[in-house]
Design a protein around this motif. Sequence first.
Motif, short mmCIF file in Angstrom:
data_model
loop_
_atom_site.label_atom_id
_atom_site.label_comp_id
_atom_site.label_asym_id
_atom_site.label_seq_id
_atom_site.Cartn_x
_atom_site.Cartn_y
_atom_site.Cartn_z
N ALA A 265 38.65 58.07 46.67
CA ALA A 265 38.56 56.87 45.83
C ALA A 265 39.06 57.16 44.42
O ALA A 265 38.70 58.16 43.81
CB ALA A 265 37.11 56.38 45.78
N PRO A 266 39.90 56.26 43.88
CA PRO A 266 40.34 56.41 42.50
C PRO A 266 39.28 55.86 41.54
O PRO A 266 38.30 55.25 41.98
CB PRO A 266 41.59 55.51 42.45
N VAL A 267 39.47 56.08 40.25
CA VAL A 267 38.65 55.34 39.29
C VAL A 267 39.03 53.88 39.44
O VAL A 267 40.17 53.56 39.81
CB VAL A 267 38.83 55.84 37.84
N ARG A 268 38.09 52.97 39.21
CA ARG A 268 38.39 51.57 39.49
C ARG A 268 37.56 50.65 38.60
O ARG A 268 36.42 50.95 38.27
CB ARG A 268 38.07 51.26 40.95
N ALA A 269 38.17 49.54 38.24
CA ALA A 269 37.47 48.43 37.61
C ALA A 269 37.67 47.23 38.50
O ALA A 269 38.72 47.06 39.12
CB ALA A 269 38.04 48.15 36.21
N CYS A 270 36.65 46.39 38.61
CA CYS A 270 36.72 45.17 39.41
C CYS A 270 36.04 44.07 38.62
O CYS A 270 34.85 44.16 38.34
CB CYS A 270 36.05 45.38 40.76
N VAL A 271 36.80 43.05 38.27
CA VAL A 271 36.27 41.97 37.43
C VAL A 271 36.67 40.60 37.97
O VAL A 271 37.62 40.48 38.74
CB VAL A 271 36.75 42.10 35.97
N GLU A 272 35.94 39.60 37.55
CA GLU A 272 36.29 38.22 37.86
C GLU A 272 37.28 37.74 36.80
O GLU A 272 37.13 38.05 35.62
CB GLU A 272 35.03 37.35 37.83
N ALA A 273 38.29 36.99 37.25
CA ALA A 273 39.31 36.52 36.32
C ALA A 273 39.90 35.19 36.78
O ALA A 273 39.95 34.91 37.98
CB ALA A 273 40.43 37.55 36.21
N ASN A 274 40.33 34.40 35.82
CA ASN A 274 41.12 33.22 36.15
C ASN A 274 42.51 33.71 36.55
O ASN A 274 43.09 34.55 35.85
CB ASN A 274 41.24 32.30 34.93
N MET A 275 43.00 33.22 37.65
CA MET A 275 44.31 33.65 38.15
C MET A 275 45.39 32.69 37.67
O MET A 275 45.14 31.52 37.41
CB MET A 275 44.30 33.71 39.68
N ALA A 276 46.62 33.21 37.58
CA ALA A 276 47.75 32.39 37.17
C ALA A 276 47.96 31.23 38.13
O ALA A 276 48.30 30.12 37.72
CB ALA A 276 49.01 33.24 37.07
N ASP A 277 47.76 31.50 39.42
CA ASP A 277 47.82 30.46 40.45
C ASP A 277 46.42 30.40 41.05
O ASP A 277 45.95 31.42 41.59
CB ASP A 277 48.86 30.81 41.51
N PRO A 278 45.73 29.28 41.01
CA PRO A 278 44.35 29.23 41.49
C PRO A 278 44.19 29.53 42.99
O PRO A 278 43.08 29.79 43.44
CB PRO A 278 43.90 27.81 41.16
#
Length: 116
Positions: free
Chosen positions: A91-104
């Motif tokens: 496993a690599p280091v990782r970030a996982c976040v919620e985001a508004n996407m450019a295309d919904p």
Amino acid sequence: MSAILRKGVGPVLSTSVEYHGFVYLAGMTADDLSQDVSGQTQQVLNKIDAALEEHGTDKTRLLQAQVWLKDIRDRDALNKLWTAWLPANGAPVRACVEANMADPRHLVEIMVTACR
């Protein structure tokens, strides 16, 4: 001076950049946006595999990952596929976040860095 290899060069971004044995992939999204988060995640993981192979490396050489989810409640569905896809103890280091996407319609985007 070391060469910088850019692939998929466009006016806004390159799809990948290689420098000094490091491979940086742009954020990858699914092509079939009619699929749910699991379907889109599998598409993205397949695209990452193909892009890394183009640079002579693979997921066993991952260093870092950044994951954006349209809805953070989809994290368990993503992680189910993610952990099955990763090599054992790789496993690599990782970030996982919620985001508004450019295309919904995009439910997940993943960007990774690997070495050769």
